[in-house]
Scaffold this active site. Structure first.
Site, PDB file in Angstrom:
ATOM      1  CB  CYS A  99      -0.892  -0.028   1.233  1.00  0.00           C
ATOM      2  SG  CYS A  99      -1.643   1.566   1.612  1.00  0.00           S
ATOM      3  CB  CYS A 103      -4.977   6.293  -2.881  1.00  0.00           C
ATOM      4  SG  CYS A 103      -3.651   5.226  -3.391  1.00  0.00           S
ATOM      5  CB  THR A 190      -3.686   4.338   4.956  1.00  0.00           C
ATOM      6  OG1 THR A 190      -4.448   3.176   5.263  1.00  0.00           O
ATOM      7  CG2 THR A 190      -2.682   4.025   3.860  1.00  0.00           C
ATOM      8  CD  GLU A 257      -2.724   0.789   7.284  1.00  0.00           C
ATOM      9  OE1 GLU A 257      -1.847  -0.070   7.487  1.00  0.00           O
ATOM     10  OE2 GLU A 257      -3.122   1.114   6.144  1.00  0.00           O
ATOM     11  CG  HIS A 292     -10.024   4.591  -0.330  1.00  0.00           C
ATOM     12  ND1 HIS A 292      -8.911   5.130  -0.939  1.00  0.00           N
ATOM     13  CD2 HIS A 292      -9.542   3.739   0.608  1.00  0.00           C
ATOM     14  CE1 HIS A 292      -7.814   4.629  -0.384  1.00  0.00           C
ATOM     15  NE2 HIS A 292      -8.171   3.780   0.557  1.00  0.00           N
ATOM     16  CE1 TYR A 296      -8.569   0.552  -0.595  1.00  0.00           C
ATOM     17  CE2 TYR A 296      -8.884  -1.712   0.083  1.00  0.00           C
ATOM     18  CZ  TYR A 296      -8.518  -0.424   0.378  1.00  0.00           C
ATOM     19  OH  TYR A 296      -8.092  -0.104   1.639  1.00  0.00           O
ATOM     20  CB  CYS A 299      -3.847  -0.065  -4.839  1.00  0.00           C
ATOM     21  SG  CYS A 299      -5.025  -0.578  -3.574  1.00  0.00           S
ATOM     22  CD  GLU A 455      -4.891  -1.002   3.017  1.00  0.00           C
ATOM     23  OE1 GLU A 455      -4.118  -1.416   2.142  1.00  0.00           O
ATOM     24  OE2 GLU A 455      -4.722   0.059   3.625  1.00  0.00           O
TER      25      GLU A 455
HETATM   26 FE1  SF4 Z   1      -3.277   1.916   0.030  1.00  0.00          FE
HETATM   27 FE2  SF4 Z   1      -4.714   1.018  -2.007  1.00  0.00          FE
HETATM   28 FE3  SF4 Z   1      -5.796   2.707  -0.222  1.00  0.00          FE
HETATM   29 FE4  SF4 Z   1      -3.910   3.499  -1.993  1.00  0.00          FE
HETATM   30  S1  SF4 Z   1      -5.984   2.768  -2.451  1.00  0.00           S
HETATM   31  S2  SF4 Z   1      -4.029   4.016   0.168  1.00  0.00           S
HETATM   32  S3  SF4 Z   1      -2.603   1.705  -2.077  1.00  0.00           S
HETATM   33  S4  SF4 Z   1      -5.107   0.620   0.136  1.00  0.00           S
HETATM   34 FE    FE Z   2      -6.751   1.658   2.218  1.00  0.00          FE
END
Ligand code: SF4
Ligand code: FE
Length: 490
Positions: A99, A103, A190, A257, A292, A296, A299, A455
């Site tokens: 991660c 983001c 995060t 985190e 968000h 996902y 990422c 996560e």
């Molecule tokens: Fe982390 Fe994915 Fe959230 Fe970006 S979108 S902060 S890589 S979990």
């Molecule tokens: Fe996240």
């Protein structure tokens, strides 16, 4: 001004960020072996933006200033921007297998930008101008911002104002002519320690009785009264071992985190974006969560690419890559991973402009995306463990493999014994076989499992949160009507 990765890391040293871990205050947290991989990982969002081959994905032209900025600070101007966001996240997942944290700020910018516009329209407030000025500052200085949503929440059966201790939700404790004072915490944040700034939003839809909890603001990471407690991860103390390398699995990168504590933090008026307009808390939450959940689909797919690659290498190194069941498992992993990508791209393609002008994703498809993410990475990991074999969790340590200690009858060292008996296919060294198995251990069960597994379950909202949104957006009534029309029911 776009920073390099190194400039970003140096910029963190200039902040007076207060960090605690293992019961101690950590002064040089930038170089701490447990924290540093998460900083290296975030630094990749800067590093790749400087690389001309990735400029199209990693940078964008600011609609606020006309300047070239990092895409992580961009307000999406089209469905093409939304798709590029997902592709950028897949790229970074591939490069870090972790991660990369930045983001949450990007998703918060886009949610707060459109929501403040609508609040001002209805309430005559000044939040949108405040936020636009703030975002220009973020863009011009290429800052990383922690988009902070999740409160501690106390008794889940009670609203914020009904809690015995109101501090379990971030709230306004004092209103002054020049600003507000806030208290409370944001949990599992995060990338919060290695962010320059925090952008706080409410955690859920709120009623008028909870208006002191309807608050959105920004503040620097070293604001007086703000401090953070690092969240520990499985196998984290391996990073403290002398010369640790192979046993870490992913030596360079990791996620992060932390608990972010606002202990009576003062926020000046110009950094306030919501202050008591409870009816807008839900909109802000829904938009941030939507973005968000889209994220996902990028990422986790990028990390999934690395997991699939690692499983395929493990099969090669074990000499098992020709087995038809192994080939089929790799196909299944690819199918699952690309399905997640389809969802990320689909909710982006179906995006639409908000009243403020930036683009929002399709909420139903983004929630379906994240719901799938709560499942598929688990199956991908299960298949990776199946292909890797039990050695990924039973192998002796790196120190044994490298040991000169004589233990065999003919003078063999501990290292000789380990290297002799853990040999696999001739295509690889025993060390390379160890490396790929330790990588799989790290991503399936170790510190990187935080980012890839748990996560995937709880980040951007737990599965039930998506099911509520799917129920709300799914429009069962219109589907009933479709059936009635065809079945001839009046
Ligand atoms: Fe982390 Fe994915 Fe959230 Fe970006 S979108 S902060 S890589 S979990
Ligand atoms: Fe996240």
């Amino acid at each position: 001004m776009l920073m390099t990765g190194d400039q970003y890391i140096e910029s963190l040293r200039k902040l007076n960020t207060r960090v605690y871990m293992f019961g101690e205050k950590i002064d040089n947290w930038v170089d701490h072996p447990i924290i540093r991989p998460s900083i290296n990982c975030l630094a990749m969002t800067y590093e790749l933006a400087k690389d001309p081959q990735y400029a199209d994905l990693m940078t964008a032209k600011s609609n606020l200033t006309g300047q070239t900025i990092n895409r992580f600070a961009h307000l999406h101007q089209s469905t093409d921007d939304l798709k590029k966001k997902v592709k950028m996240q897949r790229l970074l997942g591939q490069k870090t297998a972790s991660c990369f944290q930045r983001c949450v700020g990007m998703d918060a910018f886009n949610a707060v930008f459109s929501t403040t516009y609508e609040i001002d329209q209805k309430c005559g407030t000044n939040y949108h101008k405040n936020f636009t000025e703030y975002l220009k500052y973020v863009q011009e200085n290429d800052l990383t911002v922690d988009g902070a949503m999740t409160d501690a929440k106390g008794d889940r059966g009670l609203s914020p104002s009904q809690q015995k201790d109101p501090d379990v939700f971030v709230h306004i404790v004092e209103r002054r002519a020049d600003g507000i004072v806030v208290k409370g915490v944001k949990v599992h944040q995060t990338g919060s320690i290695n962010s320059h700034e925090h952008l706080v939003m409410p955690t859920m839809a709120l009623s008028e009785a909870d208006k002191d909890f309807a608050v959105s603001f920004s503040c620097p990471s070293d604001a007086p009264g703000l401090f953070m407690v690092y969240g520990r991860q499985s196998c984290d103390t391996r990073k403290l071992e002398d010369g640790a390398d192979v046993d870490l699995g992913n030596r360079k990168f990791g996620g992060q985190e932390a608990l972010v504590v606002f202990d009576n933090v003062f926020v000046p008026n110009e950094n306030i974006y919501l202050c008591g307009e409870a009816e807008f808390a839900g909109v802000m939450v829904e938009r941030f969560a939507g973005y968000h959940r889209q994220s996902y689909g990028g990422c986790k797919v990028g990390v999934g690419d690395v997991v699939i690659g690692a499983a395929a290498l493990a099969a090669d190194y074990n000499g098992a890559s020709k087995a038809s069941h192994v080939k089929d498992k790799l196909i299944e992993m690819t199918h699952l991973n690309e399905t997640l990508y389809c969802c990320g791209i689909a909710c982006s393609s179906e995006g639409y402009p908000t009243a403020a002008g930036n683009y929002q994703i399709d909420l139903l498809l983004a929630n379906v995306c994240k719901q799938n993410v709560t499942r598929f990475p688990y199956e991908i990991v299960r298949l990776a463990e199946d292909i890797a074999g039990g050695l990924m969790v039973t192998m002796p340590s790196e120190k044994d493999f490298k040991s000169d200690l004589v233990c065999g009858e003919n003078g063999e060292t501990l290292g000789d014994i380990c290297n002799k008996y853990f040999v696999g296919s001739a295509v690889c060294s025993t060390e390379d076989r160890m490396r790929i198995l330790r990588f799989l251990e790290n991503i399936c069960l170790g510190s990187s499992a935080v980012g890839y597994r748990t996560e995937s379950m709880h980040g951007a909202g737990s599965p039930q949160a998506q099911r509520i949104m799917i129920a709300r957006q799914g429009n069962i009534e219109s589907k009933k009507q479709l059936a009635k029309n065809i079945a001839g029911i009046k």
